[in-house]
Motif scaffolding. Sequence first.
Motif, short mmCIF file in Angstrom:
data_model
loop_
_atom_site.label_atom_id
_atom_site.label_comp_id
_atom_site.label_asym_id
_atom_site.label_seq_id
_atom_site.Cartn_x
_atom_site.Cartn_y
_atom_site.Cartn_z
N GLY A 259 -27.51 -12.86 15.03
CA GLY A 259 -26.06 -12.88 15.24
C GLY A 259 -25.33 -12.38 14.01
O GLY A 259 -25.65 -12.78 12.89
N LEU A 260 -24.39 -11.47 14.22
CA LEU A 260 -23.56 -10.99 13.12
C LEU A 260 -22.39 -11.96 12.95
O LEU A 260 -21.63 -12.19 13.89
CB LEU A 260 -23.04 -9.58 13.39
N MET A 261 -22.25 -12.48 11.75
CA MET A 261 -21.21 -13.45 11.44
C MET A 261 -20.24 -12.85 10.43
O MET A 261 -20.67 -12.25 9.44
CB MET A 261 -21.83 -14.71 10.84
N VAL A 262 -18.94 -12.99 10.70
CA VAL A 262 -17.91 -12.51 9.78
C VAL A 262 -16.86 -13.61 9.59
O VAL A 262 -16.77 -14.54 10.38
CB VAL A 262 -17.24 -11.21 10.27
N ALA A 263 -16.06 -13.44 8.56
CA ALA A 263 -14.97 -14.39 8.30
C ALA A 263 -14.00 -14.40 9.48
O ALA A 263 -13.80 -13.38 10.15
CB ALA A 263 -14.23 -14.01 7.02
N ASP A 264 -13.42 -15.56 9.74
CA ASP A 264 -12.50 -15.71 10.87
C ASP A 264 -11.40 -14.65 10.87
O ASP A 264 -11.08 -14.08 11.90
CB ASP A 264 -11.84 -17.10 10.84
N ARG A 265 -10.84 -14.36 9.71
CA ARG A 265 -9.73 -13.40 9.62
C ARG A 265 -10.17 -11.96 9.90
O ARG A 265 -9.33 -11.10 10.17
CB ARG A 265 -9.03 -13.49 8.28
N GLN A 266 -11.48 -11.68 9.86
CA GLN A 266 -11.97 -10.33 10.10
C GLN A 266 -12.67 -10.18 11.45
O GLN A 266 -13.10 -9.09 11.80
CB GLN A 266 -12.96 -9.92 8.99
N ALA A 267 -12.74 -11.25 12.21
CA ALA A 267 -13.51 -11.24 13.46
C ALA A 267 -12.97 -10.25 14.48
O ALA A 267 -13.74 -9.50 15.09
CB ALA A 267 -13.55 -12.65 14.06
N GLU A 268 -11.68 -10.23 14.69
CA GLU A 268 -11.10 -9.34 15.69
C GLU A 268 -11.36 -7.87 15.35
O GLU A 268 -11.74 -7.08 16.20
CB GLU A 268 -9.59 -9.60 15.82
N ARG A 269 -11.15 -7.52 14.09
CA ARG A 269 -11.39 -6.13 13.63
C ARG A 269 -12.87 -5.77 13.77
O ARG A 269 -13.21 -4.68 14.23
CB ARG A 269 -10.94 -5.98 12.17
N ALA A 270 -13.76 -6.68 13.42
CA ALA A 270 -15.19 -6.43 13.53
C ALA A 270 -15.59 -6.21 14.99
O ALA A 270 -16.35 -5.28 15.30
CB ALA A 270 -15.98 -7.59 12.93
N ARG A 271 -15.09 -7.03 15.88
CA ARG A 271 -15.40 -6.86 17.32
C ARG A 271 -14.91 -5.51 17.83
O ARG A 271 -15.59 -4.84 18.61
CB ARG A 271 -14.78 -7.99 18.13
N ALA A 272 -13.72 -5.09 17.40
CA ALA A 272 -13.18 -3.80 17.83
C ALA A 272 -14.03 -2.65 17.31
O ALA A 272 -14.32 -1.70 18.05
CB ALA A 272 -11.73 -3.66 17.35
N MET B 221 -16.50 -18.96 9.76
CA MET B 221 -17.13 -17.73 10.19
C MET B 221 -17.29 -17.76 11.70
O MET B 221 -17.46 -18.81 12.30
CB MET B 221 -18.49 -17.56 9.54
N GLN B 222 -17.26 -16.57 12.28
CA GLN B 222 -17.43 -16.43 13.72
C GLN B 222 -18.58 -15.47 14.01
O GLN B 222 -18.76 -14.47 13.32
CB GLN B 222 -16.17 -15.87 14.37
N ARG B 223 -19.32 -15.79 15.06
CA ARG B 223 -20.37 -14.89 15.55
C ARG B 223 -19.68 -13.84 16.40
O ARG B 223 -19.10 -14.15 17.43
CB ARG B 223 -21.37 -15.70 16.36
N VAL B 224 -19.76 -12.57 15.96
CA VAL B 224 -19.03 -11.51 16.65
C VAL B 224 -19.92 -10.64 17.52
O VAL B 224 -19.41 -9.91 18.38
CB VAL B 224 -18.23 -10.63 15.67
#
Length: 86
Positions: free
Chosen positions: A48-61, A1-4
Amino acid sequence: MQRVYEPGDLLEAEMLIGMLAAEGIDTHLAGRHLIGAIGELPMGGLLGLMVADRQAERARALIADYNAARPMAGGEPDSYPGELIC
Protein backbone atom coordinates in the motif's frame (compact mmCIF):
# COMPACT_ATOMS: atom_id res chain seq x y z
CA MET A 1 -1.25 9.10 6.66
CA GLN A 2 -3.67 7.65 4.16
CA ARG A 3 -3.42 4.58 1.96
CA VAL A 4 -3.90 5.98 -1.54
CA TYR A 5 -3.19 2.98 -3.76
CA GLU A 6 -2.52 -0.76 -3.71
CA PRO A 7 0.12 -1.55 -6.35
CA GLY A 8 0.05 -4.96 -7.99
CA ASP A 9 3.71 -5.66 -7.33
CA LEU A 10 6.92 -4.16 -6.01
CA LEU A 11 7.99 -2.88 -9.44
CA GLU A 12 4.80 -0.85 -9.87
CA ALA A 13 5.14 0.43 -6.31
CA GLU A 14 8.70 1.66 -6.84
CA MET A 15 7.77 3.31 -10.15
CA LEU A 16 4.87 5.18 -8.54
CA ILE A 17 6.99 6.18 -5.54
CA GLY A 18 9.47 7.76 -7.94
CA MET A 19 6.72 9.55 -9.86
CA LEU A 20 5.18 10.92 -6.66
CA ALA A 21 8.60 11.97 -5.33
CA ALA A 22 9.18 13.93 -8.55
CA GLU A 23 5.96 15.81 -7.72
CA GLY A 24 7.14 16.55 -4.17
CA ILE A 25 5.01 13.89 -2.46
CA ASP A 26 6.74 11.77 0.18
CA THR A 27 5.48 8.19 0.05
CA HIS A 28 5.81 5.23 2.38
CA LEU A 29 5.37 1.71 1.02
CA ALA A 30 3.50 -0.38 3.58
CA GLY A 31 3.96 -4.14 3.31
CA ARG A 32 7.33 -4.06 1.53
CA HIS A 33 8.75 -6.59 3.99
CA LEU A 34 5.83 -8.98 3.58
CA ILE A 35 6.68 -9.76 -0.05
CA GLY A 36 8.99 -12.62 1.01
CA ALA A 37 6.07 -14.37 2.71
CA ILE A 38 3.87 -14.47 -0.41
CA GLY A 39 3.46 -18.25 -0.16
CA GLU A 40 1.93 -17.92 3.28
CA LEU A 41 -0.13 -14.74 2.93
CA PRO A 42 -3.04 -13.83 0.65
CA MET A 43 -1.80 -12.03 -2.50
CA GLY A 44 -4.13 -9.03 -2.52
CA GLY A 45 -3.66 -5.97 -0.37
CA LEU A 46 -0.14 -6.62 0.90
CA LEU A 47 1.36 -3.46 -0.56
CA GLY A 48 0.00 0.00 0.00
CA LEU A 49 1.25 3.46 -0.91
CA MET A 50 0.85 5.77 2.07
CA VAL A 51 1.06 9.57 1.92
CA ALA A 52 0.41 12.44 4.31
CA ASP A 53 -3.26 13.36 4.70
CA ARG A 54 -2.73 16.78 3.10
CA GLN A 55 -1.18 15.17 -0.01
CA ALA A 56 -3.60 12.26 -0.44
CA GLU A 57 -5.97 13.88 -2.93
CA ARG A 58 -3.11 15.06 -5.18
CA ALA A 59 -1.42 11.65 -5.01
CA ARG A 60 -4.64 9.85 -5.98
CA ALA A 61 -5.12 12.22 -8.94
CA LEU A 62 -1.55 11.67 -10.16
CA ILE A 63 -1.89 7.89 -9.88
CA ALA A 64 -5.24 7.97 -11.71
CA ASP A 65 -3.66 10.02 -14.52
CA TYR A 66 -0.77 7.56 -14.69
CA ASN A 67 -3.11 4.56 -14.89
CA ALA A 68 -5.19 6.25 -17.61
CA ALA A 69 -2.17 7.05 -19.81
CA ARG A 70 -1.84 5.28 -23.17
CA PRO A 71 1.20 5.07 -25.49
CA MET A 72 1.27 7.71 -28.20
CA ALA A 73 0.30 6.46 -31.65
CA GLY A 74 3.26 6.18 -33.97
CA GLY A 75 5.74 6.24 -31.11
CA GLU A 76 7.40 2.98 -32.15
CA PRO A 77 10.23 2.79 -34.70
CA ASP A 78 9.51 1.39 -38.18
CA SER A 79 11.79 -1.58 -37.53
CA TYR A 80 9.60 -2.72 -34.59
CA PRO A 81 5.97 -2.10 -35.58
CA GLY A 82 3.49 -2.68 -32.78
CA GLU A 83 6.16 -2.66 -30.06
CA LEU A 84 6.90 0.09 -27.58
CA ILE A 85 10.66 0.50 -27.22
CA CYS A 86 11.79 2.30 -24.05
